[in-house]
Design a protein around this motif. Structure first.
Motif, PDB file in Angstrom:
ATOM      1  N   PHE A   1       4.477  -5.228  -3.142  1.00  0.00           N
ATOM      2  CA  PHE A   1       4.655  -4.947  -4.572  1.00  0.00           C
ATOM      3  C   PHE A   1       4.220  -6.122  -5.434  1.00  0.00           C
ATOM      4  CE2 PHE A   1       7.666  -4.788  -8.285  1.00  0.00           C
ATOM      5  CZ  PHE A   1       6.960  -3.822  -8.962  1.00  0.00           C
TER       6      PHE A   1
ATOM      7  N   GLY B   1       0.741  -6.053  -6.153  1.00  0.00           N
ATOM      8  CA  GLY B   1       0.228  -4.818  -6.759  1.00  0.00           C
ATOM      9  C   GLY B   1      -0.195  -3.747  -5.769  1.00  0.00           C
ATOM     10  N   GLY B   2       0.423  -3.751  -4.595  1.00  0.00           N
ATOM     11  CA  GLY B   2       0.030  -2.780  -3.573  1.00  0.00           C
ATOM     12  C   GLY B   2       0.689  -1.427  -3.776  1.00  0.00           C
ATOM     13  N   ASN B   3      -0.098  -0.386  -3.691  1.00  0.00           N
ATOM     14  CA  ASN B   3       0.442   0.967  -3.762  1.00  0.00           C
ATOM     15  C   ASN B   3       0.537   1.525  -2.339  1.00  0.00           C
ATOM     16  OD1 ASN B   3       1.391   3.280  -5.019  1.00  0.00           O
ATOM     17  ND2 ASN B   3      -0.644   4.240  -4.994  1.00  0.00           N
TER      18      ASN B   3
ATOM     19  N   ALA C   1      -7.429  -0.857  -3.382  1.00  0.00           N
ATOM     20  CA  ALA C   1      -7.838  -0.815  -4.789  1.00  0.00           C
ATOM     21  C   ALA C   1      -6.648  -1.261  -5.637  1.00  0.00           C
ATOM     22  CB  ALA C   1      -8.276   0.586  -5.175  1.00  0.00           C
ATOM     23  N   GLY C   2      -6.849  -2.251  -6.447  1.00  0.00           N
ATOM     24  CA  GLY C   2      -5.765  -2.734  -7.288  1.00  0.00           C
ATOM     25  C   GLY C   2      -4.871  -3.749  -6.611  1.00  0.00           C
TER      26      GLY C   2
END
Lengths: 284, 284, 284, 284
Positions: free
Chosen positions: C26, C29-31, C55-56
């Motif tokens: 988190f 920025g991990g989804n 991505a991201g």
């Protein structure tokens, strides 16, 4: 076995969900026993079941909801908290065929089902012997033609008196009224004797025989207003051949029905099922 | 392996049927290798498959029909005689997905299928590589919108030239015209990618995903004028869960399709299938 | 489809594991796309697979390991990081029966398997046609009696030249030496044509026929020094009857073998398998 | 339903067998209801089950054997004649786990099993409730360490008094003595809680858990002198995963055990099983 708590969560998928939930449990000393989650990418939905040990957890079970609520609000969660020591109260409805009833009762007696069964309701006397052998009250509520409302009023009375949490239709061959269904949203489990959506409606084994299928099935599902269209919980099939007449289909199917219904009941009791839309996620 | 003959018989059920057939074989020195029979009590129908060794049989294969005919007439039989050494000529139709085609070709090469495959017909080029690797002619007959008739005329030409006995639709995604179907009664086998009668028509995996079923299936059947309603030959299912998106259903389903189609083709070639009404008896 | 990363973790069970891992993802920025975990209460072991969108994600894939390492050390983790865009290099070994090879090749061509297959090795010429139809080099390395060492030296040369990550024994009927096995720990997948541990060793279909079992099976497993005793990855069975001779068992079994092997290969490639002790956890 | 007769025949394979049997039935006006046969080519053996309607049959049931005997002698048959109206007398043996007992009793009450159950024998009190709910005598015969002979003497007394035809070991956790086994050749049916020959002997679910199998099974078989090695009647399996501990294996397995045992009992009662060598032919 020590007590545990279960959180069932549904919310819009977003970053940080698992971190937030895991952090909440960790900061109060929770030891996670099982965790399972699912993303529906199409709907952007996150669903989770997490179970943790209450031994060593800093919060009383009664405090958990209030403490978790702010997190849930912030992240837009629909959630439910359950304790493994809570035994939901289950009413079993049955008609003339008692194989599912006997199966459930035996599992109940053997300690497999973490519930109470304070009553059995039937429009026929056939299941009385097994009820009596276990001391479970057996209420025969006849459903006379054109007087279903009266019967249902009596049934609701019985359910209310017994503070019933879950209704199990164990081959109960009457269609419940929308009123009844609305009282128990996602809390009525039915067993349909076919592989839905094939052969919905009446006499599915006859339909299967006519169509000449090579497998027959059984489906347990939550009851909704639309007949045989509620969210499917579990299904299974068994092979048949031209040698099997309708009677053999019925017999083979009954073995499926018992297993498919009992799995659904057990998963519901253990808080393993999340309903979304017309589907279920079963964290089994 | 020595040659054998197969009789497939359908007739009104009556006393003495087995005695008459067994006596006919015995008096000519026939050694029965396999015999299987079925009575449909409801319809008063008798169905039988009997296979016997031609080694030591007193009649030439070419004489059998004439000698059996009087018995068949007396007992009102519809019957068919086949030789195990006859290899029916099979055309495989395929579109873009080639998993069933590759599976059939491999079985063919491995000597599992007792047939000839003189041609493959497709409205796409995707299967050409496997056809060419085995030296089977691959005819690309495009089906342009509004010009299906033209394409079918070419297909029929190819089928006639190649004296085709059986058409296998190995994920051929075009609906055949009634004319085409009528030319091959009970001699076109299709694989439908669902457990029929659930999810007939287009995009069955999408339908299954929407409905949230817990098992997906595949069905092989003879093609009749009514879409996906012909006599079912074989079905099978595989378990799926909420973890499986449409893509996973497609993948899991393809493994079923291959097996369910190949079983049907093999049984047809081995003269194990009797069709009656909308059903099949498979003497497997 | 965007790229994703997978972490596979094994460590002593303890509080805060999920929180630590989820927080790590988190904060950068991990989804999370998929997460699955398992506790072996008996052994006090925690196993997890977590996959997240790159991505991201704030870290480059090449940076992740270094950043995660301190957490892993603190919590005593054995771990492995993989990128979904990495395509492991797979060598397929085969003998005379090519059904598993053809099945794998078709899946490979159809884009189902996220790997490269730079070579096929065989002690027989039978699979050459399918290899050539796809342009995959086919190396025939004969294994002469008493000269297995020489053959294996050549095989190892080929594997090294091709920087092979995974060896798939697709009905390769030679026993690998301990040296060979030791070079690829938990990276050799075999398909055994029985339901292990029943019928280990040679000619399992013959053994099954002699014993008169009513189901036959297939088992894919990692190869260890002890024959047919490595960690089981997947198993399946199919019903048989007295009608099935050894030849029919072989045919029915081959359909199982293809499916059971291909599932194992796919799960391995997708980093879904964790081995611990003599068992596997498959996060499928 | 009218009465029927069943002939079960085993003999050396030879020409004219079916003709002779069918002719015998036809000449006395017999209408064949079901016929099934099997050739074991390897052993040169012919096995047949034929069932015909006694209504309209010229011979009394009591005369059939004497009339058929000359044919049987001529063709070297071992044979057995049974009447569908004969209800064999079945004793059920059970220990502490009662799921199979309850299942059998429910089928018995529901009229599914064409037998009498005049007594239940147990070394524990656990099944008494279900026996009493149906009025079946429940004999508790304790098996004390070192005094198995004494217990067995009492059991044999009970079996003799009740003229028992078939012994069903419904999770009876004692090994029968060779003497006992010899009194009931191919007339003792046991349920073993694994997929035999894997995991014979004690604690099969623990063995399965240790080995890490992905399916667990159950096997019903005739009891012979060699433990768990008698002819297999039926088997089935269910999928398990790393999520299933020994307790879950036990639960899932119990559902199999019920079905696999009840099928065997039903087939035995309906005279559908022929034993030859260490195998069975089930004409189901």
């Amino acid at each position: 076995m020590s007590k545990s708590a279960v959180l069932l969560i549904t919310c819009p998928d977003q970053k940080g969900l698992v971190a937030a939930i895991a952090h909440f449990l960790f900061e109060h000393g929770g030891n996670i026993l099982h965790a399972d989650q699912h993303q529906d990418a199409e709907l952007g939905l996150f669903l989770m079941r997490v179970e943790w040990d209450l031994a060593g957890f800093a919060l009383d079970f009664s405090e958990i909801a209030a403490r978790f609520d702010p997190i849930a609000r912030r992240l837009g969660m629909k959630w439910r908290l359950a304790s493994s020591s809570h035994r939901p109260r289950v009413a079993v409805f049955v008609s003339r065929q008692t194989h599912c009833l006997v199966d459930l009762i035996h599992r109940y007696r053997a300690g497999e089902l973490g519930c109470e069964i304070p009553l059995i309701v039937s429009n026929h006397p056939d299941g009385r012997w097994i009820a009596e052998s276990c001391g479970i009250p057996y209420h025969q509520v006849e459903v006379c033609s054109g007087q279903k409302e009266k019967a249902e009023a009596r049934q609701i009375e019985l359910l209310d008196e017994n503070r019933i949490d879950l209704l199990v239709l164990a081959r109960y061959m009457q269609i419940l009224s929308p009123t009844m269904v609305a009282r128990f949203p996602n809390r009525i489990i039915n067993i349909h004797h076919s592989f839905l959506p094939a052969f919905s409606g009446a006499k599915p084994y006859h339909q299967a025989y006519e169509r000449g299928v090579k497998l027959i099935g059984a489906t347990s599902h939550y009851v909704t207003e639309i007949l045989d269209a509620g969210p499917i919980i579990e299904q299974d099939v068994v092979r048949v051949s031209h040698r099997d007449g309708v009677q053999e289909l019925v017999r083979k199917g009954q073995d499926l029905e018992k297993i498919v219904l009992s799995r659904a009941v057990q998963w519901h009791i253990e808080n393993r099922i999340l309903v979304y839309g017309q589907k279920t996620v079963v964290f089994a």
